[in-house]
Design a protein around this motif. Structure first.
Motif, short mmCIF file in Angstrom:
data_model
loop_
_atom_site.label_atom_id
_atom_site.label_comp_id
_atom_site.label_asym_id
_atom_site.label_seq_id
_atom_site.Cartn_x
_atom_site.Cartn_y
_atom_site.Cartn_z
N MET A 240 0.84 -1.21 0.00
CA MET A 240 0.00 0.00 0.00
C MET A 240 0.87 1.25 0.00
O MET A 240 1.85 1.32 0.74
CB MET A 240 -0.90 0.01 1.25
N PRO A 241 0.53 2.25 -0.83
CA PRO A 241 1.30 3.49 -0.83
C PRO A 241 1.07 4.29 0.44
O PRO A 241 -0.04 4.33 0.98
CB PRO A 241 0.76 4.23 -2.06
N ASN A 242 2.12 4.92 0.93
CA ASN A 242 2.05 5.73 2.14
C ASN A 242 2.30 7.20 1.79
O ASN A 242 3.15 7.51 0.96
CB ASN A 242 3.08 5.28 3.18
N VAL A 243 1.56 8.09 2.44
CA VAL A 243 1.77 9.53 2.27
C VAL A 243 1.79 10.17 3.65
O VAL A 243 1.27 9.63 4.62
CB VAL A 243 0.66 10.18 1.41
N SER A 244 2.41 11.33 3.69
CA SER A 244 2.47 12.08 4.95
C SER A 244 1.26 12.99 5.06
O SER A 244 0.75 13.50 4.07
CB SER A 244 3.76 12.92 5.01
N VAL A 245 0.82 13.20 6.29
CA VAL A 245 -0.31 14.09 6.58
C VAL A 245 0.24 15.34 7.26
O VAL A 245 1.00 15.24 8.22
CB VAL A 245 -1.36 13.41 7.48
N PHE A 246 -0.13 16.51 6.72
CA PHE A 246 0.37 17.78 7.24
C PHE A 246 -0.76 18.60 7.83
O PHE A 246 -1.94 18.39 7.52
CB PHE A 246 1.05 18.58 6.12
N ASP A 247 -0.38 19.56 8.69
CA ASP A 247 -1.37 20.51 9.20
C ASP A 247 -1.25 21.81 8.40
O ASP A 247 -0.45 21.92 7.47
CB ASP A 247 -1.20 20.75 10.70
N VAL A 248 -2.01 22.82 8.78
CA VAL A 248 -2.04 24.07 8.01
C VAL A 248 -0.75 24.86 8.09
O VAL A 248 -0.50 25.76 7.28
CB VAL A 248 -3.23 24.95 8.48
N THR A 249 0.12 24.52 9.06
CA THR A 249 1.40 25.22 9.19
C THR A 249 2.51 24.55 8.37
O THR A 249 3.63 25.04 8.34
CB THR A 249 1.84 25.30 10.66
N GLY A 250 2.18 23.41 7.76
CA GLY A 250 3.17 22.69 6.97
C GLY A 250 3.94 21.66 7.75
O GLY A 250 4.87 21.03 7.21
N ALA A 251 3.59 21.45 9.01
CA ALA A 251 4.28 20.47 9.84
C ALA A 251 3.65 19.09 9.65
O ALA A 251 2.42 18.96 9.54
CB ALA A 251 4.20 20.88 11.31
N LYS A 252 4.50 18.06 9.65
CA LYS A 252 4.01 16.70 9.48
C LYS A 252 3.32 16.24 10.75
O LYS A 252 3.84 16.37 11.85
CB LYS A 252 5.18 15.77 9.14
N VAL A 253 2.12 15.68 10.58
CA VAL A 253 1.33 15.23 11.71
C VAL A 253 1.44 13.72 11.88
O VAL A 253 1.66 13.19 12.97
CB VAL A 253 -0.14 15.64 11.56
N SER A 254 1.29 12.99 10.77
CA SER A 254 1.32 11.53 10.83
C SER A 254 1.52 10.99 9.42
O SER A 254 1.68 11.74 8.46
CB SER A 254 0.03 10.98 11.44
N ASP A 255 1.51 9.66 9.33
CA ASP A 255 1.55 8.98 8.05
C ASP A 255 0.20 8.33 7.78
O ASP A 255 -0.53 7.99 8.72
CB ASP A 255 2.65 7.92 8.02
N MET A 256 -0.11 8.14 6.52
CA MET A 256 -1.41 7.57 6.16
C MET A 256 -1.23 6.56 5.05
O MET A 256 -0.51 6.80 4.08
CB MET A 256 -2.35 8.70 5.71
N GLU A 257 -1.87 5.42 5.21
CA GLU A 257 -1.85 4.39 4.18
C GLU A 257 -3.01 4.59 3.22
O GLU A 257 -4.14 4.78 3.65
CB GLU A 257 -1.94 2.99 4.81
N LEU A 258 -2.70 4.55 1.94
CA LEU A 258 -3.73 4.71 0.92
C LEU A 258 -4.09 3.36 0.33
O LEU A 258 -3.28 2.43 0.32
CB LEU A 258 -3.24 5.63 -0.19
N SER A 259 -5.30 3.26 -0.18
CA SER A 259 -5.76 2.01 -0.79
C SER A 259 -4.99 1.74 -2.08
O SER A 259 -4.92 2.61 -2.96
CB SER A 259 -7.26 2.09 -1.07
N SER A 260 -4.43 0.55 -2.18
CA SER A 260 -3.68 0.20 -3.38
C SER A 260 -4.59 0.02 -4.58
O SER A 260 -4.15 0.12 -5.73
CB SER A 260 -2.86 -1.07 -3.14
N GLU A 261 -5.89 -0.24 -4.35
CA GLU A 261 -6.84 -0.40 -5.45
C GLU A 261 -7.18 0.93 -6.12
O GLU A 261 -7.60 0.95 -7.28
CB GLU A 261 -8.14 -1.04 -4.92
N VAL A 262 -6.99 2.02 -5.40
CA VAL A 262 -7.34 3.33 -5.92
C VAL A 262 -6.09 4.16 -6.23
O VAL A 262 -6.00 4.81 -7.27
CB VAL A 262 -8.24 4.10 -4.92
N PHE A 263 -5.13 4.14 -5.31
CA PHE A 263 -3.95 5.01 -5.43
C PHE A 263 -2.68 4.25 -5.82
O PHE A 263 -1.62 4.85 -5.89
CB PHE A 263 -3.71 5.73 -4.11
N GLY A 264 -2.78 2.95 -6.06
CA GLY A 264 -1.56 2.19 -6.32
C GLY A 264 -1.60 1.31 -7.55
O GLY A 264 -0.84 0.35 -7.65
#
Length: 207
Positions: free
Chosen positions: A1-25
């Motif tokens: 599964m592809p992973n992307v970073s999740v940011f807040d409005v200040t541009g700081a990384k908050v967490s990581d998020m797994e995306l569905s491989s059926e849609v994003f991979g």
């Protein structure tokens, strides 16, 4: 599964998020995406252009001169296409340029466009975007902090007039909902800025 970073409005990384491989991979299907782009552009055409044929031009009812004996070429009307002020031969007439695409092809093209954005690292997941009032400056501040491209597509999970009206005056920025997302807008933008809640809805629709 592809992973992307999740940011807040200040541009700081908050967490990581797994995306569905059926849609994003998936492996992007270029012909399907091309067909959807052509379809989108064709549907935008109004098709209202119109020219007058020789039968619609005013005048020209009388034969300009007799058939034989004048030494000139035979003519039946002064409104034939070869005459000045004459009708147009084979000119455009009002028509519908749009055409339909198979539902499976449209879904494949959408998933291919989403996957290509992830593969090219052109997707940014935003934790949340909340504005108390309509402020273009606030949206611009968020885009600057996240270092988005010249053309940015903001994808919202549901209608939000405050965000839409705050971002509509920024050059190169377009706001879209999950339900109105299309392949052309995805491929036309440099950065896809999608809210975390919208990611779940996209996966729910296209998975």
């Amino acid at each position: 599964m592809p992973n992307v970073s999740v940011f807040d409005v200040t541009g700081a990384k908050v967490s990581d998020m797994e995306l569905s491989s059926e849609v994003f991979g998936i492996e992007p299907n270029v012909p399907a995406m091309h067909l959807c782009v052509v379809n989108y552009l064709a549907n935008q055409r109004q098709g209202t252009q119109s020219t007058l044929t020789r039968g619609e031009v005013r005048g020209g009812g009388r034969k300009p001169w007799r058939q034989k004996g004048s030494g000139r070429a035979r003519q039946g009307s002064t409104r034939s296409p070869q005459w000045t002020h004459g009708g147009v031969a084979h000119g455009p007439k009002p028509r519908e340029y749009g055409f339909s695409i198979n539902k499976k092809v449209r879904r494949l093209a959408m998933k291919s466009a989403l996957s290509s954005k992830v593969a090219d690292d052109e997707i940014i997941v935003l934790d949340a975007l909340e504005l108390e009032a309509i402020k273009t400056k606030e949206v611009q501040k968020v885009l600057t902090a996240l270092e988005t491209g010249k053309k940015t597509l903001i994808v919202l999970p549901e209608k939000n007039d405050v965000i839409y009206r705050s971002a509509r005056n920024i050059a190169g920025v377009k706001v879209s909902l999950v339900g109105t997302l299309n392949v052309y807008d995805l491929l036309n933008c440099d950065t896809m800025l999608v809210l975390r809640d919208a990611v779940g809805k996209i996966e729910e629709v296209y998975a």
